[in-house]
Design a protein around this motif. Structure first.
Motif, PDB file in Angstrom:
ATOM      1  N   UNK A  66       0.831  -1.198   0.000  1.00 16.58           N
ATOM      2  CA  UNK A  66       0.000   0.000   0.000  1.00 16.58           C
ATOM      3  C   UNK A  66       0.865   1.247   0.000  1.00 16.58           C
ATOM      4  N   UNK A  67       0.243   2.365  -0.341  1.00 21.72           N
ATOM      5  CA  UNK A  67       0.891   3.679  -0.341  1.00 21.72           C
ATOM      6  C   UNK A  67      -0.202   4.732  -0.178  1.00 21.72           C
ATOM      7  N   UNK A  68       0.154   5.953   0.230  1.00 18.99           N
ATOM      8  CA  UNK A  68      -0.869   6.989   0.428  1.00 18.99           C
ATOM      9  C   UNK A  68      -1.572   7.408  -0.856  1.00 18.99           C
ATOM     10  N   UNK A  69      -0.885   7.345  -2.003  1.00 16.49           N
ATOM     11  CA  UNK A  69      -1.491   7.778  -3.268  1.00 16.49           C
ATOM     12  C   UNK A  69      -1.509   6.639  -4.277  1.00 16.49           C
ATOM     13  N   UNK A  70      -2.435   6.735  -5.234  1.00  8.56           N
ATOM     14  CA  UNK A  70      -2.523   5.723  -6.274  1.00  8.56           C
ATOM     15  C   UNK A  70      -1.269   5.663  -7.122  1.00  8.56           C
ATOM     16  N   UNK A  71      -0.682   6.814  -7.395  1.00 13.52           N
ATOM     17  CA  UNK A  71       0.521   6.850  -8.217  1.00 13.52           C
ATOM     18  C   UNK A  71       1.670   6.125  -7.525  1.00 13.52           C
ATOM     19  N   UNK A  90       1.377   3.829  -5.233  1.00 16.57           N
ATOM     20  CA  UNK A  90       1.040   2.402  -5.152  1.00 16.57           C
ATOM     21  C   UNK A  90       1.336   1.700  -6.469  1.00 16.57           C
ATOM     22  N   UNK A  91       0.959   2.329  -7.588  1.00 20.80           N
ATOM     23  CA  UNK A  91       1.224   1.729  -8.902  1.00 20.80           C
ATOM     24  C   UNK A  91       2.727   1.612  -9.153  1.00 20.80           C
ATOM     25  N   UNK A  92       3.481   2.636  -8.767  1.00 23.05           N
ATOM     26  CA  UNK A  92       4.915   2.604  -9.009  1.00 23.05           C
ATOM     27  C   UNK A  92       5.588   1.526  -8.156  1.00 23.05           C
ATOM     28  N   UNK A  93       5.092   1.323  -6.946  1.00 19.16           N
ATOM     29  CA  UNK A  93       5.642   0.280  -6.079  1.00 19.16           C
ATOM     30  C   UNK A  93       5.481  -1.089  -6.723  1.00 19.16           C
ATOM     31  N   UNK A  94       4.280  -1.387  -7.189  1.00 16.40           N
ATOM     32  CA  UNK A  94       4.031  -2.702  -7.785  1.00 16.40           C
ATOM     33  C   UNK A  94       4.823  -2.872  -9.077  1.00 16.40           C
TER      34      UNK A  94
END
Length: 695
Positions: free
Chosen positions: A264-269, A271-275
């Motif tokens: 998880x991450x605070x923002x969608x951007x 979160x997407x970059x993490x995955x």
């Protein structure tokens, strides 16, 4: 008595400012003269209304002078909270830059506030006959304002800080399976064997092994061995590589199962970059074994914290809490410096007490916009450090130290972070001073000191020219029509879109503020680019849309969460001409905002995003948190503004991989370096000394 009838938040009512007279029960007259002073603290009329309401509580024995002192104190507390602090320290109340100092208090008002606080410190709400007992309380009391450790809290923030502190202390201390030894703790034999296997099979980058350094190994071991781990490192320090290695170890050990792991991450951007970083890491393993292949096929999904906790915008509440715990047994949270106190409270209450949680971020970056600096407080907590729960990464792999340009960026970022002048970084050789736009090399870190507005506009023109020339066929790509079929864009179209959006994501202008700062805010900078873009449309004879707010080829940003379209605050996209097709018929092309969505893209008509979409040629530094760009320009304000701090400048500089250009006066740059963001919080003390808990 003389009473003038003026507007109040309750309508047309009595205003008796400066008198002890009260009307409408024990309601003091609305303080019209405090409206402008509240605005100086960026507080709206609703904050003044709240202060006015609290001034009613002591009743008729409370004098007009005391009412005014209480309202001023409440305004200062609200402004302090709005600035990110959880509490207002009652020592040195009037130091330069404090909320009370910015209220421009008279000597009489200061004396009244001091007397009010002296009386408030003495009260015991359960037994006191003082009228202040209706307003001020101690820990455990249910009062609007709480005094604790000689600090003043809004009651809600005191409750949040108390709960977060208790939850974190329990996770740090109550961990029977952890031994605090050098190297990150003692691992279960199955995990130990799995870790050795993972370390022995690193991914390749440019035919070179990307091996974990000693600090990264320590971070992986700590994450696997404890119930809570905090990993802090500057951008590019390999935090996502650590996450990928943690997942590879868990995939081999089989416990917990991949289905019980959450990213998880605070923002969608973010979160997407993490995955995506994890997927790229796994794809770079030269000889993946069965566990790596299984992980690649069943990699845990990465989501926003709101989605993980099941946020319902209609009910404004979360599905998961202490009464409905998350089922995940291992939770990894990236960009944790952006997590505010309230969100941390929601997350910790929803976690299973036996679950493991890993927080990754940069404690030196800008903290959350809302109240709290949880990542910083976690890293400063004495107990967490003593028990090996905190790992700080020193090396950066984004701006490579071996690279001359990257080394200079890092040197200046480090100097700023330490409060030293950027001019001294790298022995005085890191920061290149430029007096003319024509002198810019767009490599390393440069400081353009424009003599006038003409120079600033010349820089913006040079920036636009460089952005366009860096992709030779950009104009043709932007003028093309893109077809979206029933199931979205086909693979070839998605690849074309990927090229364009990746190109735009290489360049970003960062601003200190949105609208202020002498035409250096993101709004006026975006307006300049928009006008320039519109002029090019006119010269080329291209069709200009009726709604000229957005033109084809303009970068855009989501400014508010849009749950219906699965778009979240901070998501970046691009306006393009898109034609929808049902497989047999194509509709006329129209302007749409195109955003990344998984491995492809999604397009949305502009009218469906009205009020949530903004131009993104330039963004504020806050909006850029969690992002990285090849080339960054930082527009310094023309003079001193409140958000200008060392943390903000450090965050802006560390967004860049290869090039940073500081645009503005040297004096303004020095102001930023010397001013550090002061956030008053009791969390770090509570985590260091249990007896200092806010409760």
């Amino acid at each position: 008595m003389n009473v003038s009838y003026n507007w109040t938040p309750l309508g047309s009512g009595a205003s008796a400012i400066g008198h002890a007279d009260q009307v409408q029960g024990h309601l003091p007259g609305f303080p019209d003269d405090l409206v402008c002073r509240a605005e100086n603290l960026d507080l709206g009329i609703e904050s003044l209304f709240f202060a006015w309401e609290l001034a009613r509580l002591p009743g008729e024995n409370f004098s007009a002078k005391e009412q005014r002192a209480l309202m001023l104190l409440v305004l200062a507390t609200l402004a302090t909270s709005a600035g990110g602090s959880t509490r207002l320290p009652l020592t040195d109340l009037y130091h330069p830059g404090s909320a009370l100092s910015e209220l421009a208090l008279s000597t009489e008002e200061r004396l009244s506030i001091d007397k009010l606080l002296e009386d408030a410190r003495k009260i015991c709400p359960k037994s006191s006959a003082s009228p202040l007992a209706a307003v001020f309380g101690r820990p455990h009391d249910y009062r609007p304002l709480i005094i604790n450790h000689d600090c003043l809290y809004i009651q809600k923030l005191h409750v949040l800080e108390t709960r977060v502190g208790e939850n974190l202390r329990q996770r740090i201390n109550d961990d029977p399976g952890f031994e605090a030894i050098p190297g990150g703790g003692k691992l279960d034999p199955a995990l130990e064997n799995a870790l050795h296997e993972v370390i022995a099979s690193p991914p390749l980058e440019s035919l070179q092994k990307v091996e974990l350094d000693n600090q990264q190994k320590e971070a992986v071991r700590a994450a696997l061995s404890g119930r809570i781990t905090i990993i802090s490192g500057r951008p590019g320090s390999g935090k996502t590589s650590i996450v990928a290695n943690i997942l590879r170890v868990l995939a081999r050990a089989g416990k917990p199962a991949l289905e019980s792991i959450a990213l998880a991450a605070p923002t969608g951007k973010a979160a997407d970059r993490l995955r995506q970083s994890i997927i790229n890491h796994l794809a770079a393993i030269p000889v993946p074994d069965q566990a790596d292949r299984r992980l690649a096929d069943r990699c845990p999904t990465s989501s926003t914290l709101h989605r993980l906790l099941g946020y319902s915008p209609g009910a404004d509440r979360f599905l998961h809490n202490e009464h409905n715990l998350l089922s995940e047994q291992f939770v990894i949270v990236d960009e944790s410096s952006m997590i505010d106190l309230a969100m941390m409270d929601n997350l910790l209450r929803a976690l299973n007490p036996r679950a493991q949680v890993v927080f990754l971020g940069d404690a030196d970056q800008l903290p959350s916009i809302e109240a709290g600096a949880v990542m910083r407080d976690l890293c400063q907590g004495k107990t967490a450090n003593e028990q090996g729960r905190v790992v700080v990464l020193k090396k950066s792999y984004r701006a490579r130290e071996e690279d001359s340009a990257g080394r200079k960026i890092l040197d200046v970022a480090n100097a700023v972070n330490e409060g030293a002048s950027p001019k001294t970084a790298g022995g005085g050789r890191a920061l290149a001073i430029r007096n003319q736009v024509s002198e810019l090399n767009f490599t390393g870190i440069e400081h353009l000191q424009p003599g006038d507005d003409h120079q600033k506009l010349a820089f913006l023109a040079a920036w636009q020219k460089r952005l366009r020339s860096a992709l030779p066929d950009l104009k043709e790509r932007l003028s093309r029509e893109y077809v979206a079929g029933p199931s979205g864009f086909d693979e070839q179209t998605a690849q074309d879109l990927r090229v364009i959006l990746s190109h735009y994501e290489r360049f970003r202008i960062l601003c200190v503020t949105r609208i202020a700062a002498g035409r250096t805010g993101s709004k006026p900078v975006n307006a300049w680019f928009h006008r320039r873009w519109l002029d090019e449309f006119k010269r080329s004879g291209e069709e200009i849309p009726e709604n000229r707010s957005f033109l084809a080829g303009e970068p855009v940003l989501i400014t508010r969460n849009d749950y219906a379209h699965r778009l979240y605050n901070g998501d970046s996209g691009l306006v393009l001409r898109v034609s929808a097709s049902d497989g047999t018929r194509r509709q006329p092309a129209k302007l749409m905002a195109v955003f990344p969505r998984g491995n492809s893209f999604a397009a949305f008509p502009l009218e469906t995003l009205r009020g949530r979409l903004d131009l993104a040629w330039a963004t504020t530094v806050h909006k850029a948190q969690g992002s990285e760009y090849d080339n960054v320009a930082i527009m310094l304000p023309e003079g001193d503004v409140r958000p200008l701090t060392r943390e903000l400048l450090y965050t802006a500089i560390t967004r860049a991989k290869t090039s940073v250009i500081l645009v503005g006066l040297c004096a303004v740059l020095e102001i930023a370096v010397k001013r550090t963001m002061r956030r008053a919080s009791g969390l770090a003390d509570a985590l260091s000394n249990p007896g200092d808990s806010p409760q």
